[in-house]
Design a protein around this motif. Structure first.
Motif, PDB file in Angstrom:
ATOM      1  N   THR A   1       9.330  73.637  26.362  1.00 50.29           N
ATOM      2  CA  THR A   1       9.793  73.609  24.968  1.00 50.29           C
ATOM      3  C   THR A   1       8.824  74.346  24.055  1.00 50.29           C
ATOM      4  O   THR A   1       9.238  75.163  23.218  1.00 50.29           O
ATOM      5  N   VAL A   2       7.527  74.063  24.213  1.00 50.12           N
ATOM      6  CA  VAL A   2       6.525  74.721  23.371  1.00 50.12           C
ATOM      7  C   VAL A   2       6.537  76.227  23.595  1.00 50.12           C
ATOM      8  O   VAL A   2       6.531  77.023  22.644  1.00 50.12           O
ATOM      9  N   LEU A   3       6.566  76.639  24.860  1.00 57.48           N
ATOM     10  CA  LEU A   3       6.520  78.073  25.158  1.00 57.48           C
ATOM     11  C   LEU A   3       7.772  78.793  24.667  1.00 57.48           C
ATOM     12  O   LEU A   3       7.681  79.913  24.130  1.00 57.48           O
ATOM     13  N   VAL A   4       8.927  78.171  24.819  1.00 62.46           N
ATOM     14  CA  VAL A   4      10.172  78.802  24.361  1.00 62.46           C
ATOM     15  C   VAL A   4      10.173  78.955  22.850  1.00 62.46           C
ATOM     16  O   VAL A   4      10.535  80.011  22.308  1.00 62.46           O
ATOM     17  N   LYS A   5       9.768  77.902  22.149  1.00 65.16           N
ATOM     18  CA  LYS A   5       9.757  77.967  20.686  1.00 65.16           C
ATOM     19  C   LYS A   5       8.661  78.893  20.163  1.00 65.16           C
ATOM     20  O   LYS A   5       8.749  79.407  19.054  1.00 65.16           O
ATOM     21  N   ALA A   6       7.602  79.100  20.967  1.00 67.99           N
ATOM     22  CA  ALA A   6       6.501  79.979  20.541  1.00 67.99           C
ATOM     23  C   ALA A   6       6.803  81.443  20.803  1.00 67.99           C
ATOM     24  O   ALA A   6       6.183  82.319  20.185  1.00 67.99           O
ATOM     25  N   TRP A   7       7.728  81.725  21.714  1.00 67.74           N
ATOM     26  CA  TRP A   7       7.940  83.100  22.150  1.00 67.74           C
ATOM     27  C   TRP A   7       8.267  84.079  21.011  1.00 67.74           C
ATOM     28  O   TRP A   7       7.767  85.213  21.001  1.00 67.74           O
ATOM     29  N   PRO A   8       9.141  83.732  20.026  1.00 67.13           N
ATOM     30  CA  PRO A   8       9.430  84.699  18.956  1.00 67.13           C
ATOM     31  C   PRO A   8       8.181  85.180  18.220  1.00 67.13           C
ATOM     32  O   PRO A   8       8.080  86.366  17.874  1.00 67.13           O
ATOM     33  N   SER A   9       7.220  84.294  17.987  1.00 71.62           N
ATOM     34  CA  SER A   9       5.996  84.711  17.292  1.00 71.62           C
ATOM     35  C   SER A   9       5.213  85.698  18.141  1.00 71.62           C
ATOM     36  O   SER A   9       4.725  86.722  17.650  1.00 71.62           O
ATOM     37  N   PHE A  10       5.077  85.414  19.448  1.00 73.58           N
ATOM     38  CA  PHE A  10       4.353  86.315  20.339  1.00 73.58           C
ATOM     39  C   PHE A  10       5.096  87.643  20.504  1.00 73.58           C
ATOM     40  O   PHE A  10       4.485  88.713  20.530  1.00 73.58           O
ATOM     41  N   SER A  11       6.425  87.583  20.631  1.00 71.51           N
ATOM     42  CA  SER A  11       7.187  88.807  20.886  1.00 71.51           C
ATOM     43  C   SER A  11       7.174  89.741  19.677  1.00 71.51           C
ATOM     44  O   SER A  11       7.167  90.965  19.841  1.00 71.51           O
ATOM     45  N   HIS A  12       7.155  89.200  18.466  1.00 73.34           N
ATOM     46  CA  HIS A  12       7.128  90.040  17.268  1.00 73.34           C
ATOM     47  C   HIS A  12       5.750  90.664  17.031  1.00 73.34           C
ATOM     48  O   HIS A  12       5.644  91.731  16.420  1.00 73.34           O
ATOM     49  N   ASN A  13       4.694  90.011  17.487  1.00 68.65           N
ATOM     50  CA  ASN A  13       3.331  90.482  17.215  1.00 68.65           C
ATOM     51  C   ASN A  13       2.639  91.099  18.427  1.00 68.65           C
ATOM     52  O   ASN A  13       1.675  91.850  18.258  1.00 68.65           O
ATOM     53  N   GLY A  14       3.079  90.775  19.633  1.00 65.42           N
ATOM     54  CA  GLY A  14       2.424  91.276  20.824  1.00 65.42           C
ATOM     55  C   GLY A  14       1.001  90.742  20.939  1.00 65.42           C
ATOM     56  O   GLY A  14       0.663  89.680  20.404  1.00 65.42           O
ATOM     57  N   LEU A  15       0.153  91.511  21.608  1.00 64.37           N
ATOM     58  CA  LEU A  15      -1.246  91.099  21.760  1.00 64.37           C
ATOM     59  C   LEU A  15      -1.989  91.115  20.430  1.00 64.37           C
ATOM     60  O   LEU A  15      -3.048  90.487  20.310  1.00 64.37           O
ATOM     61  N   SER A  16      -1.437  91.798  19.428  1.00 60.86           N
ATOM     62  CA  SER A  16      -2.067  91.807  18.098  1.00 60.86           C
ATOM     63  C   SER A  16      -2.091  90.418  17.484  1.00 60.86           C
ATOM     64  O   SER A  16      -2.840  90.175  16.539  1.00 60.86           O
ATOM     65  N   TRP A  17      -1.256  89.508  18.016  1.00 66.70           N
ATOM     66  CA  TRP A  17      -1.254  88.119  17.539  1.00 66.70           C
ATOM     67  C   TRP A  17      -2.657  87.535  17.603  1.00 66.70           C
ATOM     68  O   TRP A  17      -3.049  86.754  16.736  1.00 66.70           O
TER      69      TRP A  17
END
Length: 326
Positions: free
Chosen positions: A34-50
């Motif tokens: 659940t945590v990883l699925v809900k976190a994915w949009p933030s990571f996918s929009h920013n990439g490693l720059s997150w």
């Protein structure tokens, strides 16, 4: 018949315990997914720059909360480096300080303290380990922070950085000291238990060879308990990494990357670790971009804690060669 009945009861108990264990594992797995699925949009929009630097992290969080993107960026724009840096420096400094104090305290308890003193201190250590973190936070914000603000931070130092940050005693130093106080009892209990398990014959053999008491402690006791010291350090690090309430109270509450190049001022600059950021922005879980960013922070902490837990388990395994349990 009685033997057969007892065997069937044991089998039923085993099946029940197995089902409970599976249910717990499924629950933990569901939480992680659940945590990883809900976190994915933030990571996918920013990439490693997150994970990197880039602007005011507080302004980025405010933009998400207001649903007004920062000019030139998407609503998911986020650069977590100030929060990651704050987590790293507070955790590392607190663990180093706690480790030094814990080793000396554990040695005193097992090697020098009279029996009555040891029996009195052991429950006190367990009590300190169970004190709620908010109590430590109150001590920090009501006692330690005002003392640092009034006696250690000069007006000239405050004025020299007023254009960038406000120094008020809620800072890196306060956070580190209180965090070290919180994790020290855990480390003392683990290290003292390992030292007490070192066979007496090993001490006697070392003394018989003419080795003095301190050298025996260092070369025999501490060396034998080294795996336990590593395990205690790893477990305390995991505890410090996930601390949120206390750090949100005493660390300064600002996503500012304290700069070591600032000299002594660096120690009095505010920080805000990852866990404290979750607490400070928990009311924004109804706003999709902010909620996804908070879940991303939680995912980073979850993965870090899992890695530390595995490292602690691995460190404990090496105790088996000495017959010591941590």
């Amino acid at each position: 018949m009685q033997r057969r009945s007892g065997r069937s009861e044991d089998q039923r108990t085993e099946r029940t315990l197995g089902a409970l264990a599976i249910a717990v594992l499924v629950l933990i797995g569901a939480m992680i997914v659940t945590v990883l699925v809900k976190a994915w949009p933030s990571f996918s929009h920013n990439g490693l720059s997150w994970f990197g630097p880039g602007g005011d992290v507080d302004a980025q969080l405010r933009a998400m909360q207001a649903s007004v993107p920062i000019p030139g960026h998407s609503i998911h724009y986020f650069r977590a480096w100030p929060l990651i840096w704050g987590t790293l420096i507070t955790t590392f400094a607190a663990v180093v300080l706690a480790l030094i104090v814990s080793i000396f305290t554990a040695v005193f308890l097992t090697e020098f303290a009279p029996g009555a003193v040891r029996r009195a201190l052991e429950p006190v250590i367990r009590l300190l380990a169970g004190v709620p973190s908010v109590v430590y936070g109150l001590i920090g914000i009501l006692a330690l922070a005002p003392y640092i603000n009034q006696h250690l931070i000069s007006n000239s130092r405050k004025a020299s950085v007023i254009y960038a940050v406000q120094l008020n005693g809620a800072d890196l130093t306060t956070a580190t000291i209180i965090l070290a106080v919180m994790i020290t009892p855990i480390m003392v209990a683990l290290i003292a238990g390992a030292l007490a398990s070192v066979p007496t014959s090993w001490h006697e053999g070392s003394v018989a060879l003419g080795v003095n008491r301190w050298r025996t402690i260092v070369r025999v006791s501490l060396r034998t308990a080294r795996p336990a010291i590593v395990a205690a350090t790893v477990l305390a690090t995991a505890r410090a990494l996930g601390e949120a309430i206390m750090l949100s109270m005493v660390s300064g509450g600002r996503g500012f990357a304290a700069n070591p190049l600032d000299g002594i001022t660096f120690l009095f600059e505010p920080v805000r670790p990852l866990a404290a950021t979750i607490v400070n922005n928990a009311e924004g879980l109804t706003i999709a971009p902010l909620a996804q960013t908070i879940y991303a922070i939680a995912a980073v902490l979850l993965v870090s804690a899992a890695m530390l837990s595995f490292a602690g388990w691995a460190a404990k395994q090496s105790l088996k060669r000495y017959g010591i349990r941590a």
